[in-house]
Write a protein that holds these residues in place. Sequence first.
Motif, PDB file in Angstrom:
ATOM      1  N   LYS A 131       0.646  -1.107  -0.431  1.00  0.00           N
ATOM      2  CA  LYS A 131       0.761   0.150   0.219  1.00  0.00           C
ATOM      3  C   LYS A 131       0.581   0.960  -0.229  1.00  0.00           C
ATOM      4  O   LYS A 131       0.627   2.265  -0.767  1.00  0.00           O
ATOM      5  CB  LYS A 131      -1.409   0.203   0.524  1.00  0.00           C
ATOM      6  N   ARG A 132       1.728   1.640   0.938  1.00  0.00           N
ATOM      7  CA  ARG A 132       3.227   2.190   0.806  1.00  0.00           C
ATOM      8  C   ARG A 132       3.769   2.485  -0.541  1.00  0.00           C
ATOM      9  O   ARG A 132       3.737   3.966  -0.543  1.00  0.00           O
ATOM     10  CB  ARG A 132       3.447   2.540   2.059  1.00  0.00           C
ATOM     11  N   ASN A 133       3.732   0.997  -0.844  1.00  0.00           N
ATOM     12  CA  ASN A 133       4.426   1.722  -2.184  1.00  0.00           C
ATOM     13  C   ASN A 133       3.664   1.425  -3.576  1.00  0.00           C
ATOM     14  O   ASN A 133       4.575   1.195  -4.676  1.00  0.00           O
ATOM     15  CB  ASN A 133       5.330   0.141  -2.515  1.00  0.00           C
ATOM     16  N   ARG A 134       2.127   1.929  -3.184  1.00  0.00           N
ATOM     17  CA  ARG A 134       1.204   2.314  -3.459  1.00  0.00           C
ATOM     18  C   ARG A 134       1.101   0.766  -5.419  1.00  0.00           C
ATOM     19  O   ARG A 134       0.819   1.513  -6.419  1.00  0.00           O
ATOM     20  CB  ARG A 134       1.363   3.321  -5.415  1.00  0.00           C
ATOM     21  N   LYS A 135       1.767  -0.308  -4.599  1.00  0.00           N
ATOM     22  CA  LYS A 135       1.151  -1.246  -5.272  1.00  0.00           C
ATOM     23  C   LYS A 135       0.050  -2.658  -5.839  1.00  0.00           C
ATOM     24  O   LYS A 135      -0.517  -2.703  -4.197  1.00  0.00           O
ATOM     25  CB  LYS A 135       2.492  -3.092  -5.178  1.00  0.00           C
ATOM     26  N   ILE A 136      -0.643  -1.794  -6.234  1.00  0.00           N
ATOM     27  CA  ILE A 136      -2.696  -1.542  -6.132  1.00  0.00           C
ATOM     28  C   ILE A 136      -3.229  -3.129  -6.394  1.00  0.00           C
ATOM     29  O   ILE A 136      -3.806  -3.681  -5.009  1.00  0.00           O
ATOM     30  CB  ILE A 136      -3.085  -0.935  -6.667  1.00  0.00           C
ATOM     31  N   SER A 137      -2.200  -3.586  -6.815  1.00  0.00           N
ATOM     32  CA  SER A 137      -2.542  -5.226  -7.444  1.00  0.00           C
ATOM     33  C   SER A 137      -1.977  -6.285  -6.271  1.00  0.00           C
ATOM     34  O   SER A 137      -2.826  -6.898  -5.269  1.00  0.00           O
ATOM     35  CB  SER A 137      -2.343  -5.700  -8.861  1.00  0.00           C
ATOM     36  N   ASP A 138      -0.722  -5.851  -5.983  1.00  0.00           N
ATOM     37  CA  ASP A 138      -0.670  -6.665  -4.954  1.00  0.00           C
ATOM     38  C   ASP A 138      -1.269  -6.611  -3.276  1.00  0.00           C
ATOM     39  O   ASP A 138      -1.708  -6.913  -2.886  1.00  0.00           O
ATOM     40  CB  ASP A 138       1.327  -6.267  -4.679  1.00  0.00           C
ATOM     41  N   TYR A 139      -1.136  -5.000  -2.765  1.00  0.00           N
ATOM     42  CA  TYR A 139      -1.603  -4.752  -2.077  1.00  0.00           C
ATOM     43  C   TYR A 139      -3.051  -5.659  -1.874  1.00  0.00           C
ATOM     44  O   TYR A 139      -3.813  -5.366  -1.202  1.00  0.00           O
ATOM     45  CB  TYR A 139      -1.853  -3.554  -0.984  1.00  0.00           C
ATOM     46  N   THR A 140      -4.041  -4.968  -3.235  1.00  0.00           N
ATOM     47  CA  THR A 140      -5.714  -6.371  -2.955  1.00  0.00           C
ATOM     48  C   THR A 140      -5.260  -6.803  -2.764  1.00  0.00           C
ATOM     49  O   THR A 140      -6.462  -7.471  -2.428  1.00  0.00           O
ATOM     50  CB  THR A 140      -5.957  -5.908  -4.277  1.00  0.00           C
ATOM     51  N   LYS A 141      -4.789  -8.004  -3.097  1.00  0.00           N
ATOM     52  CA  LYS A 141      -4.406  -8.943  -3.660  1.00  0.00           C
ATOM     53  C   LYS A 141      -4.325 -10.002  -1.784  1.00  0.00           C
ATOM     54  O   LYS A 141      -4.548 -10.983  -1.290  1.00  0.00           O
ATOM     55  CB  LYS A 141      -3.091  -9.884  -3.886  1.00  0.00           C
ATOM     56  N   GLY A 142      -3.079  -8.814  -1.126  1.00  0.00           N
ATOM     57  CA  GLY A 142      -2.816  -9.155   0.389  1.00  0.00           C
ATOM     58  C   GLY A 142      -3.550  -9.274   0.901  1.00  0.00           C
ATOM     59  O   GLY A 142      -3.935  -9.256   1.626  1.00  0.00           O
ATOM     60  N   TYR A 143      -4.712  -7.797   0.744  1.00  0.00           N
ATOM     61  CA  TYR A 143      -6.220  -8.412   1.352  1.00  0.00           C
ATOM     62  C   TYR A 143      -6.891  -9.117   1.255  1.00  0.00           C
ATOM     63  O   TYR A 143      -7.406  -9.223   2.082  1.00  0.00           O
ATOM     64  CB  TYR A 143      -6.227  -5.922   1.399  1.00  0.00           C
ATOM     65  N   GLN A 144      -6.891  -9.480   0.045  1.00  0.00           N
ATOM     66  CA  GLN A 144      -8.603 -10.581   0.083  1.00  0.00           C
ATOM     67  C   GLN A 144      -7.345 -12.129   1.151  1.00  0.00           C
ATOM     68  O   GLN A 144      -8.061 -12.467   1.592  1.00  0.00           O
ATOM     69  CB  GLN A 144      -8.188 -11.241  -1.682  1.00  0.00           C
ATOM     70  N   GLN A 145      -5.980 -12.411   0.804  1.00  0.00           N
ATOM     71  CA  GLN A 145      -6.035 -13.551   1.427  1.00  0.00           C
ATOM     72  C   GLN A 145      -5.608 -12.797   2.806  1.00  0.00           C
ATOM     73  O   GLN A 145      -5.971 -14.232   3.879  1.00  0.00           O
ATOM     74  CB  GLN A 145      -4.125 -13.183   0.987  1.00  0.00           C
ATOM     75  N   ALA A 146      -5.458 -11.549   3.702  1.00  0.00           N
ATOM     76  CA  ALA A 146      -5.427 -11.396   4.821  1.00  0.00           C
ATOM     77  C   ALA A 146      -6.993 -11.542   5.459  1.00  0.00           C
ATOM     78  O   ALA A 146      -6.903 -11.778   5.970  1.00  0.00           O
ATOM     79  CB  ALA A 146      -5.142 -10.117   5.148  1.00  0.00           C
ATOM     80  N   VAL A 147      -8.114 -11.298   4.532  1.00  0.00           N
ATOM     81  CA  VAL A 147      -9.317 -11.160   5.508  1.00  0.00           C
ATOM     82  C   VAL A 147      -9.527 -12.520   5.295  1.00  0.00           C
ATOM     83  O   VAL A 147     -10.169 -13.066   5.936  1.00  0.00           O
ATOM     84  CB  VAL A 147     -10.430 -10.974   3.702  1.00  0.00           C
ATOM     85  N   LYS A 148      -8.958 -13.494   4.420  1.00  0.00           N
ATOM     86  CA  LYS A 148      -9.439 -15.485   4.179  1.00  0.00           C
ATOM     87  C   LYS A 148      -8.434 -15.477   5.744  1.00  0.00           C
ATOM     88  O   LYS A 148      -9.176 -16.527   6.641  1.00  0.00           O
ATOM     89  CB  LYS A 148      -8.587 -15.577   2.705  1.00  0.00           C
ATOM     90  N   GLU A 149      -7.308 -15.088   5.712  1.00  0.00           N
ATOM     91  CA  GLU A 149      -6.931 -16.230   7.063  1.00  0.00           C
ATOM     92  C   GLU A 149      -7.800 -15.335   8.083  1.00  0.00           C
ATOM     93  O   GLU A 149      -7.674 -16.212   9.222  1.00  0.00           O
ATOM     94  CB  GLU A 149      -5.175 -15.209   7.212  1.00  0.00           C
ATOM     95  N   TYR A 150      -8.082 -13.764   7.785  1.00  0.00           N
ATOM     96  CA  TYR A 150      -8.456 -13.891   9.121  1.00  0.00           C
ATOM     97  C   TYR A 150      -9.731 -14.413   9.547  1.00  0.00           C
ATOM     98  O   TYR A 150      -9.850 -14.748  10.652  1.00  0.00           O
ATOM     99  CB  TYR A 150      -8.945 -12.305   9.380  1.00  0.00           C
ATOM    100  N   ASN A 151     -10.572 -14.500   8.802  1.00  0.00           N
ATOM    101  CA  ASN A 151     -12.329 -15.777   8.317  1.00  0.00           C
ATOM    102  C   ASN A 151     -11.826 -16.876   9.614  1.00  0.00           C
ATOM    103  O   ASN A 151     -11.810 -17.483  10.428  1.00  0.00           O
ATOM    104  CB  ASN A 151     -12.350 -15.485   7.619  1.00  0.00           C
ATOM    105  N   PHE A 152     -10.089 -17.127   8.814  1.00  0.00           N
ATOM    106  CA  PHE A 152      -9.930 -18.771   8.860  1.00  0.00           C
ATOM    107  C   PHE A 152      -9.024 -18.761  10.833  1.00  0.00           C
ATOM    108  O   PHE A 152     -10.147 -20.326  11.446  1.00  0.00           O
ATOM    109  CB  PHE A 152      -8.939 -19.205   8.405  1.00  0.00           C
TER     110      PHE A 152
END
Length: 511
Positions: A131-152
């Motif tokens: 996010k800080r490096n403005r890598k939108i696709s990367d942090y979007t994937k990271g956020y989606q992965q984080a949500v999955k892990e959060y739920n799990f």
Amino acid sequence: MKNRKRRDLSYRTKLTSFFLLATAITIIVGLYNYISSRMLMEDMTDLLNKSQELTALYKEVDEIQNDLEVYLSTRSSESLQSFYNHSNSISSDNDILKQDAEYSDRGVRIMNLTGMIEHYLKTLDETIVDKRNRKISDYTKGYQQAVKEYNFIGSYIKEIMSSDLSDSAQRYQEIQTEANNSTVLSYTMFGISFALILVIIVLFSYEITRPITKLSSYAKEVSEGNFEVDITEEGTSSEIRVLYRAFSKMTKSIREYINELKEKERLERVLIQEKYDNLKMKNALHEAELLALQSQVNPHFIFNSINIGAKVAMLQGDSVTCEYLENFADIFRYNLKGLDYNATLSEEVNNVSSYMSLLTTRFGDFVTFHMDIPEDPDILEFKMPRMTLQPLTENAYIHGISKLEEGGRIELKVIKEKGRVVIEVSNSGDHFPKEAIERILGRSKKVEKSHGQKGHTTGIGMDNVLKRLRLFYDKKDVMNIVSKDGVTKVILLLPINNKREVDNNQYENAI
């Protein structure tokens, strides 16, 4: 030997031992209750802590997820700071869980959970960096992965907490059972300790009271006069043994003292009886002696007195004859009273006066008589043996004046000095030999049987008068004889307080 040592223990030692034993039992029961309660509380606390740790961890994960979403949406520095704070807190809690994990089913789950959280935190960090490096696709994937892990992770935590809850209910029942068993055991131990202490108290009280009760029964018998009681020693302790020995020694001393008193009383009764018998014997001997002396009245004196009285009656008037015969009757009557009857000095003086009246009537101016008697009641009522002064005046005439051609003078003088009565009978005449004085007073060992100095009227000589005075006053120095310058004095030294008479009265009162 071991039993002997135990019996010698003092009550102080026994009381101290009993107190320490009771204290030890109480401490053991209290420690058991404390340890049991502590263990149950630790089990309950452990269950609560485990549940609380998972709950806190779940809350931290939820908050960090929220911080991530806020930061990704707003790029707020506050949300970023909060994110890192929660990240550090989750890391710390995760390390604690990893350290406390055990080799059990729950421990395996905890280890899996800590691994998930470490991976989840790594995913979050990478997402923040993208996010800080403005890598939108990367942090979007990271956020989606984080949500999955959060739920799990949330599902996994809930599963663990559900399993913990089920285990906690079962453990709670076990803890409740253990608590009930601990309570029952505590009450049982308390009851046993109370019963044990009660038994010890009863036994100890019996051990103390039994010998004391027995000793009190001995004391009661002694107080009732039974000093022959057989005291059996009760050696339950050194103090009781000392009491028994002291009481036994005291009883023995009292018994011996009473026996001594009884023996002394018996000996005193025997001695008093012997004294009484001796006194009766002595009185009988004295009475016999006095009666024998009394029976020696010279019949010639009576004849001559009556003859002279008849001649005087013819030559003189009736008054002189009457006076003469009255004096004679007084003398005769005084003799008939007996020598065992004590007289006063006044009675003795009157008898001497009557006797000297007969002599002056018979011999006229050949004999002169003078008396010096003070009018003192103590002197006039002074007690003395009967027929004491008349034999002295008679001897003064017979052995003194009758040997003189020109006649002589007889004097009777009484004075009181230093607690005694001094009676002096003096006459003029021949010198009285010193040897004769020594023989009469008993100062000479030489005794002449023929020498008696008897009077012709009563037959009572000076030696008999002296013997009676010594016996009556219980005193040896009652007479003195002085002869010088043609005058002989017989001096009687008689104590006013007659020791013999006082002792006789006390003896008669005692009997």
